[in-house]
Motif scaffolding. Structure first.
Motif, PDB file in Angstrom:
ATOM      1  N   ASP A   1       0.798  -1.377   0.270  1.00  0.00           N
ATOM      2  CA  ASP A   1      -0.069   0.151   0.069  1.00  0.00           C
ATOM      3  C   ASP A   1       0.817   1.253   0.125  1.00  0.00           C
ATOM      4  O   ASP A   1       0.429   2.200  -0.574  1.00  0.00           O
ATOM      5  CB  ASP A   1      -0.898  -0.057   1.155  1.00  0.00           C
ATOM      6  N   ASN A   2       1.873   1.207   0.834  1.00  0.00           N
ATOM      7  CA  ASN A   2       2.610   2.494   0.670  1.00  0.00           C
ATOM      8  C   ASN A   2       4.263   2.144   1.337  1.00  0.00           C
ATOM      9  O   ASN A   2       4.575   1.901   2.488  1.00  0.00           O
ATOM     10  CB  ASN A   2       2.126   3.308   1.826  1.00  0.00           C
TER      11      ASN A   2
ATOM     12  N   ARG B   1     -23.200  13.304   2.332  1.00  0.00           N
ATOM     13  CA  ARG B   1     -23.335  11.997   3.066  1.00  0.00           C
ATOM     14  C   ARG B   1     -22.336  11.137   2.570  1.00  0.00           C
ATOM     15  O   ARG B   1     -22.201  10.468   1.503  1.00  0.00           O
ATOM     16  CB  ARG B   1     -24.722  11.298   2.988  1.00  0.00           C
ATOM     17  N   PHE B   2     -21.458  10.469   3.428  1.00  0.00           N
ATOM     18  CA  PHE B   2     -20.554   9.455   3.294  1.00  0.00           C
ATOM     19  C   PHE B   2     -21.023   8.177   4.045  1.00  0.00           C
ATOM     20  O   PHE B   2     -21.888   8.630   5.054  1.00  0.00           O
ATOM     21  CB  PHE B   2     -18.929   9.814   3.660  1.00  0.00           C
ATOM     22  N   PRO B   3     -20.817   7.032   3.875  1.00  0.00           N
ATOM     23  CA  PRO B   3     -21.251   5.726   4.745  1.00  0.00           C
ATOM     24  C   PRO B   3     -20.931   6.442   5.843  1.00  0.00           C
ATOM     25  O   PRO B   3     -19.704   6.170   6.385  1.00  0.00           O
ATOM     26  CB  PRO B   3     -20.742   4.642   4.001  1.00  0.00           C
TER      27      PRO B   3
ATOM     28  N   SER C   1       0.701  11.888   4.968  1.00  0.00           N
ATOM     29  CA  SER C   1       0.103  10.901   3.971  1.00  0.00           C
ATOM     30  C   SER C   1       1.108  10.047   3.138  1.00  0.00           C
ATOM     31  O   SER C   1       0.878   9.109   2.941  1.00  0.00           O
ATOM     32  CB  SER C   1      -0.863  11.551   3.017  1.00  0.00           C
TER      33      SER C   1
ATOM     34  N   THR D   1       1.207   7.231   6.839  1.00  0.00           N
ATOM     35  CA  THR D   1       0.169   6.363   7.013  1.00  0.00           C
ATOM     36  C   THR D   1       0.025   5.571   5.541  1.00  0.00           C
ATOM     37  O   THR D   1       0.581   6.035   4.567  1.00  0.00           O
ATOM     38  CB  THR D   1      -1.047   7.068   7.153  1.00  0.00           C
ATOM     39  N   ALA D   2      -0.706   4.542   5.831  1.00  0.00           N
ATOM     40  CA  ALA D   2      -0.963   3.674   4.416  1.00  0.00           C
ATOM     41  C   ALA D   2      -2.327   3.996   4.442  1.00  0.00           C
ATOM     42  O   ALA D   2      -3.171   3.690   5.000  1.00  0.00           O
ATOM     43  CB  ALA D   2      -0.617   2.206   4.773  1.00  0.00           C
ATOM     44  N   PRO D   3      -2.549   4.589   3.080  1.00  0.00           N
ATOM     45  CA  PRO D   3      -4.070   5.138   2.707  1.00  0.00           C
ATOM     46  C   PRO D   3      -5.141   4.256   2.681  1.00  0.00           C
ATOM     47  O   PRO D   3      -6.272   4.321   3.313  1.00  0.00           O
ATOM     48  CB  PRO D   3      -4.043   5.873   1.328  1.00  0.00           C
ATOM     49  N   ASN D   4      -4.772   2.815   2.165  1.00  0.00           N
ATOM     50  CA  ASN D   4      -5.868   1.663   2.072  1.00  0.00           C
ATOM     51  C   ASN D   4      -6.159   0.900   3.066  1.00  0.00           C
ATOM     52  O   ASN D   4      -6.889   0.129   2.994  1.00  0.00           O
ATOM     53  CB  ASN D   4      -5.674   1.026   0.783  1.00  0.00           C
ATOM     54  N   LEU D   5      -5.169   0.920   4.184  1.00  0.00           N
ATOM     55  CA  LEU D   5      -5.452   0.228   5.133  1.00  0.00           C
ATOM     56  C   LEU D   5      -6.326   0.879   6.504  1.00  0.00           C
ATOM     57  O   LEU D   5      -6.268   1.814   6.239  1.00  0.00           O
ATOM     58  CB  LEU D   5      -3.988  -0.215   5.897  1.00  0.00           C
TER      59      LEU D   5
ATOM     60  N   ASN E   1      -3.192   0.779  10.693  1.00  0.00           N
ATOM     61  CA  ASN E   1      -2.412   2.159  10.750  1.00  0.00           C
ATOM     62  C   ASN E   1      -1.874   2.289  12.232  1.00  0.00           C
ATOM     63  O   ASN E   1      -0.726   2.786  12.431  1.00  0.00           O
ATOM     64  CB  ASN E   1      -3.092   3.155  10.163  1.00  0.00           C
TER      65      ASN E   1
ATOM     66  N   PRO F   1     -10.745   2.983   6.156  1.00  0.00           N
ATOM     67  CA  PRO F   1      -9.500   3.319   5.704  1.00  0.00           C
ATOM     68  C   PRO F   1      -8.789   4.670   5.929  1.00  0.00           C
ATOM     69  O   PRO F   1      -9.845   5.596   5.832  1.00  0.00           O
ATOM     70  CB  PRO F   1      -9.637   2.775   4.196  1.00  0.00           C
TER      71      PRO F   1
ATOM     72  N   ARG G   1      -7.605   6.918   4.268  1.00  0.00           N
ATOM     73  CA  ARG G   1      -7.468   7.518   3.030  1.00  0.00           C
ATOM     74  C   ARG G   1      -9.195   8.516   3.343  1.00  0.00           C
ATOM     75  O   ARG G   1      -9.283   9.660   2.557  1.00  0.00           O
ATOM     76  CB  ARG G   1      -7.711   7.186   1.498  1.00  0.00           C
ATOM     77  N   ASN G   2     -10.213   7.766   3.935  1.00  0.00           N
ATOM     78  CA  ASN G   2     -11.331   8.343   4.315  1.00  0.00           C
ATOM     79  C   ASN G   2     -11.359   9.646   5.375  1.00  0.00           C
ATOM     80  O   ASN G   2     -12.250  10.136   5.617  1.00  0.00           O
ATOM     81  CB  ASN G   2     -12.461   7.675   4.566  1.00  0.00           C
TER      82      ASN G   2
END
Ligand SMILES: Nc1ncnc2c1ncn2[C@@H]1O[C@H](COP(=O)(O)OP(=O)(O)OP(=O)(O)O)[C@@H](O)[C@H]1O
Ligand SMILES: [Mg+2]
Lengths: 379, 504
Positions: free
Chosen positions: A262-263, B13-15, B341, B345-349, B354, B397, B399-400
């Motif tokens: 991922d990074n 709105r986000f989930p 970023s 951190t790892a955005p998709n984890l 993290n 995740p 990234r959100n």
């Protein structure tokens, strides 16, 4: 044009089932397109589809043959899954498969073990050797990438040809069976147990049981297991699925693989040894593909010969992608492709199965757009 | 005056998150409008809607009185709306002019660069935004890169500019320059929406203020005249914020970090550290003051093993220099990196994954070959509560997360391991006033617990209120070290430009 197609970047995450839905959709659309093409050239797509289905899944015997084809596909699919998780584009599973087959065969051909060794020892040794062979073929591109930043796509692709030619050299030259492009058949101790091997004890057993069970088995077409070529390799595949899942999702190492994938900057910052993990992932990936080669040699052909793989290693790439790098999803996808390969061999024009595979790959790659964009029609 | 932008009842709105709830915002022609709110209040989301990146769930947008609907940033720019993002989107190997032209239709196939260089220069003269058009992006400072981003949207004819935390990455002097630019832009008829957590900037430059709290507007377009930072803080947080944290007097202990005569190069291969030495003791905060780009990043990286160097770095009697980063981590070094970023951190984890980036090797998270994810989730939930990280769950995740909440994830991870040495680079960057207060308190707690802390910050005030001693860095060398009681802004300022040396 009255309507315009608008691609809208997704802001919200797609629901978890969505990637699998796009995978299934890709396969369906690929079938439809192939059908249309078949129609265009004057074929009967529905007939062909029915034939396809019967040939691959129509009976237990057919399904057994499909599973035989699916067995190496499960293993190479897993091989690609492991590498792709770390964004290592190992497209060398084909070569690793051949090296696995070659190293496993050394146990018999050199020989490493005396010919009269017990089966369990021979098979065990062949498994280990097969995995070592594949791992070596993964180590080379892994090391080159870790040490000299050599692009693994190129190196793994090239090593495929080296592996195939290496195999040919020994088959044509040293171990040729009376000038044919194959080695002599291996002793039975180097054969993976097949379902058909149980046919005789099963028959004896059936005679002693009440006829209800017999009739039931007859009714589902399972009364004739003699001739079923399904072999122990499929069990290797299924065990490997569970192990790979555990490694990727539950182990420390799997966490490292995901983090690097991922990074890499964050991974280095977190103290991970990226170079070592590149090599390790390539070796594990190679070992899985190597095991597929071993399983094919000991379970199906029972000798080393030319063209033992009709491109399993490349199909593994599509399988891993369709399964969205989920080890469990690899199994049904591999079975689908196993059926395709099986049925495709007997059908005319013979390129049909290949075309279908090509369309599936094309669709699955295009469908990734759907994961990142919404498509809308607007005026 | 006409309204440049009207946003009415905008809901996003986000989930699991209502990021904007019936938000109204009116931007008048020729005004600077500040958008304030806590971390995760929905500021960036609202602006992304206006810039065409996100689509609102409901609500309407009007630009110059006309209703509009955006499907992409292209649509927004066609209406004269341009956004300057916090993370620059420039191509490092290309020149300023090339970056400005990127994606445009006008220079067709044949590129006559000098002609366009001139156009860019004209634009620069108009707004007082000076950068060499022929320079490559990688050669520019952060402030200059930001100017390129601004030029980029001006070149596309934007007359409504959105700036999302533009000052977070700038040095104090660059901030002054930016504010002058903003003033000259509105004088020329542009309108600006500006997000910042630094309240004194808001009172200094803004005409109007809109405040969001948890997605809801709590103050809509009130006049900035007569507003004080304290009043703004109250509007944002809903309670009074204490701006100064209390530091207990305490005697420092043994030397934990000793850096001796290190030399290192930066990413461009230019010497960045040139014979730097310093010591940090346990129970002490050593503040590093200096203009960005004088070796601060490289210093942090050398100490944490991320950059090679010559010289000695000793942490608790162990040599760390030129050893892999794991050595520093294992000897108890925590590191709050500059770039949250890209590095932190790892955005998709997930948030959980993290937060265990440093602790997964050992009990109770790591257990031989396995990771105890049940335990990991438990701890992540605790950290989420303690650090008030705003997210639907610990499975979200990274990234959100909003910018400030991402920063909090890093802070939570690095501080919760109770490091013996904490290298903190701009730890409060991007945090709202309430969170800054909380983090500063946590840093002081660590100090009381005996940690040695190297605090690298642009914020002189922060340095003065937290540090025991202050070292001034310039051109890769420490110009002098002084106890905080003897430090004052003038003295530090002089040393920053390299003209005075005080011996410790
Ligand atoms: N793409 C996304 N998917 C899901 N949730 C999101 C997404 N983007 C933002 N959010 C959520 O919406 C909320 C508002 O986020 P936003 O980035 O607008 O905050 P912000 O006011 O800019 O905060 P900060 O000051 O920390 O930058 C947060 O809770 C965030 O987690
Ligand atoms: Mg934001």
């Amino acid at each position: 044009m009255p309507f315009k197609l608008v691609l809208e970047k997704r802001v919200k995450d797609v629901p978890p089932w969505y990637p699998f839905a796009t995978s299934i959709g890709s396969v369906v659309i690929a079938f439809i397109i192939s059908g249309l093409i078949l129609k265009l050239i004057g074929g009967q797509p529905l007939e062909v589809a029915r034939y396809f289905f019967t040939a691959a899944f129509g009976s237990w015997a057919a399904f057994s043959d499909t599973l035989v084809k699916a067995t190496p596909l499960i293993l190479v699919g897993l091989a690609c899954t492991v590498a792709f998780k770390m964004k290592l584009w190992n497209i060398g599973a084909e070569g690793q498969f051949y090296m696995g087959a070659f190293f496993a065969s050394l146990v018999v051909l050199l020989p490493i073990l005396p010919p009269d060794s017990p089966k369990i020892v021979v098979i065990g040794a062949m498994m280990v050797m097969g995995m070592i062979g594949g791992a070596i073929w993964g180590f080379i591109p892994g090391y080159l990438k870790a040490r000299f930043s050599i692009n693994e796509i190129i190196s793994t692709l090239m090593l495929n040809y080296v592996a195939i030619l290496w195999n040919n050299f020994w088959i044509f030259n040293t171990w040729s069976d009376a000038g044919f492009q194959m080695t002599p058949t291996f002793p039975k101790s180097a054969w993976l147990t097949r379902v058909t091997d149980y046919a005789r004890p099963y028959k004896a057993f059936m005679q002693n049981t009440d006829s209800g069970l017999t009739r039931f088995l007859e009714s589902i077409g399972l009364e004739r297991i003699s001739g079923m070529t399904l072999h122990l390799g499929v069990v290797f595949g299924l065990i490997a699925v569970v192990i790979v899942w555990w490694l990727l999702e539950r182990s420390r190492w799997g966490y490292e693989v995901a983090l690097i994938g991922d990074n890499p900057h964050a991974a280095r910052y977190a103290g991970l040894n990226i170079a070592r993990n590149i090599i390790l992932v390539m070796m594990v990936s190679g070992a899985l593909a190597g095991l597929a080669g071993m399983s094919e040699v000991t379970g199906v052909v029972h000798r080393l010969q030319e063209r033992i793989s009709p491109g399993y290693g490349f199909t593994g790439i599509i399988i891993a992608w369709l399964a969205k790098l989920n080890p469990f999803a690899v199994v049904p996808v591999a079975i689908l492709f196993g059926g395709l390969i099986l049925a495709g061999r007997e059908i005319q024009p013979s390129g049909l199965a290949m075309m279908l595979q090509g369309f599936i790959l094309f669709m699955i790659i295009s469908s990734d757009v759907l994961l990142r964009y919404k498509i809308r029609f607007s005026k | 005056m006409t309204n440049a932008v009207e946003m009415q009842n905008v809901t996003v709105r986000f989930p699991g998150v209502l990021a904007n709830d019936q938000v109204n915002l009116t931007l008048k022609q020729g005004e600077i409008h500040a958008l304030l709110g806590e971390n995760g209040a929905g500021k960036s989301t609202l602006m992304n809607v206006l810039a065409g990146l996100y689509k609102q769930s409901s609500g309407t947008l009007k630009v110059h009185g006309q209703p509009v609907s955006f499907n992409s940033p292209k649509d927004a720019i066609a209406q004269g709306i341009g956004m300057i993002h916090q993370h620059f989107m420039l191509v490092p190997t290309q020149t300023v002019t090339e970056n400005i032209l990127l994606g445009l239709d006008d220079p067709g196939f044949a590129l006559n660069l000098p002609r366009y260089d001139q156009k860019v220069l004209d634009l620069q003269a108009q707004f007082g935004l000076h950068v060499d058009p022929a320079a490559k992006i990688w050669q520019l400072s952060v402030g200059e890169q930001q100017r390129v981003e601004i030029l980029k949207v001006l070149y596309r004819g934007a007359d409504i500019l959105i700036m999302d935390e533009p000052t977070a990455v700038l040095a104090p002097q660059e901030i002054d320059e930016l504010m002058n630019t903003m003033r000259s832009m509105v004088a020329l008829g542009k309108s600006i929406i500006f997000i910042s957590h630094k309240l004194h900037e808001v009172t200094a430059v803004a005409d109007k203020v809109t405040v969001l709290r948890k997605g809801v507007v709590t103050a809509e377009g009130i006049s900035a005249k007569g507003l004080t930072p304290a009043k703004l803080a109250q509007l944002m947080v809903g309670r009074e914020v204490v701006f100064s944290v209390k530091k207990k007097a305490q005697e420092p202990g043994d030397v934990v970090l000793s850096v001796n005569d290190i030399h290192a190069e930066n990413n461009k291969g230019v010497p960045a550290l040139r014979g730097l030495s310093l010591d940090v003791r346990s129970g002490e905060i050593l503040g590093i003051a200096g203009v960005t780009g004088n070796g601060q990043s490289e210093l942090a990286e050398v100490i944490t093993g991320l950059r090679s160097c010559t010289g000695r770095v000793i942490i608790n009697d162990e040599e760390i220099a030129n050893r892999p980063p794991i050595r520093a981590i294992e000897s108890g070094v925590g590191h709050i990196p500059e770039d949250r970023s890209k590095v932190g951190t790892a955005p998709n984890l997930s948030i959980t994954r993290n937060t265990i980036m440093k602790s997964y090797r050992h009990e109770p998270i790591g257990n031989g070959w396995t990771i105890n994810f049940v335990k990991a989730r438990q701890e992540a939930r605790q950290l989420k509560d303690k650090y008030a990280i705003l997210a639907p769950s610990v499975k979200t995740p990274a990234r959100n997360l909003s910018g400030g909440n991402l920063q909090k994830v890093i802070l939570a991870r690095e501080i919760s391991t109770r490091p013996k040495l904490l290298v903190a680079m701009q730890p409060t960057r991007g945090l709202d006033v309430g969170a800054i207060e909380a983090v500063q308190t946590l840093l002081l707690e660590q100090r009381e617990a005996g940690a040695a802390i190297l605090l690298i910050s642009e914020e002189l005030e922060e340095l003065l209120s937290l540090s025991d001693r202050i070292a001034v860095i310039s051109h890769g060398k420490i110009m002098g070290v002084m106890p905080v009681e003897e430090a004052d802004v003038n003295k530090i300022g002089l040393m920053m430009v390299g003209s005075e040396t005080v011996n410790n």
